[in-house]
Design a protein around this motif. Structure first.
Motif, PDB file in Angstrom:
ATOM      1  N   LEU A  87    -146.737   9.834  69.713  1.00 23.81           N
ATOM      2  CA  LEU A  87    -147.267   8.882  70.687  1.00 23.81           C
ATOM      3  C   LEU A  87    -146.602   9.214  72.003  1.00 23.81           C
ATOM      4  N   CYS A 115    -146.167   2.891  65.330  1.00 25.00           N
ATOM      5  CA  CYS A 115    -146.099   4.304  64.960  1.00 25.00           C
ATOM      6  C   CYS A 115    -145.786   4.468  63.468  1.00 25.00           C
ATOM      7  N   ILE A 123    -142.078   9.497  69.229  1.00 28.27           N
ATOM      8  CA  ILE A 123    -142.532   8.851  70.468  1.00 28.27           C
ATOM      9  C   ILE A 123    -141.892   9.624  71.614  1.00 28.27           C
TER      10      ILE A 123
END
Length: 154
Positions: A87, A115, A123
């Motif tokens: 992400l 997530c 991330i």
């Protein structure tokens, strides 16, 4: 309260994105990196169109009906890496006058959960070196510096 943004939140989202973009444009950068006028509406609308696709994270922290903090990110496919997906947080902002109240920390915990539920192991984000407030925030978070991005004018 944290929740996904809806179309009715568009104006408040644009206001927060504008705040973030104004901050970036005020930084002493290289003279070329500038965010265009009206970019906040275009940027925000792109993400609103993708709501429900499962490919974006766009949630905010609300005090009653007021959007006080916002994270917007997108899932990046990385078939060449073992992680396969990450992400990428494109924007994380808290409204002026509402900072240091834990809103962003709560949103980041929600991002982690989002997530984990989607089996996204990583991330990522980037911060402009001149944005010392952002650098300080991320350096004191669970995020670690990982790579450096270089820039050159031609």
């Amino acid at each position: 309260m944290i929740r996904e943004l809806i179309e009715g939140d568009r104006n408040q989202a644009i206001e927060l994105v504008n705040q973030f973009f104004r901050k970036i444009n005020e930084l002493p950068l290289d003279g070329i990196f500038q965010i265009r006028p009206r970019a906040a509406a275009k940027f925000t609308d792109i993400y609103f169109k993708l709501l429900g696709s499962g490919k974006i994270y766009m949630k905010g922290f609300f005090e009653r009906d007021e959007l006080v903090s916002l994270i917007i990110g997108r899932v990046e496919e990385k078939p060449h890496l073992v992680e396969e997906q990450s992400l990428f947080i494109d924007l994380a902002v808290t409204k002026n006058g509402k900072k240091k109240k834990g809103y962003m920390k709560a949103l980041l915990q929600d991002v982690d959960l989002w997530c984990k539920n989607k089996l996204i192991p990583i991330i990522e984000l980037r911060a402009i070196l001149g944005n010392t407030d952002a650098i300080s925030f991320w350096d004191h978070s669970d995020f670690e510096r990982f790579y450096i991005r270089y820039r050159k004018k031609v």
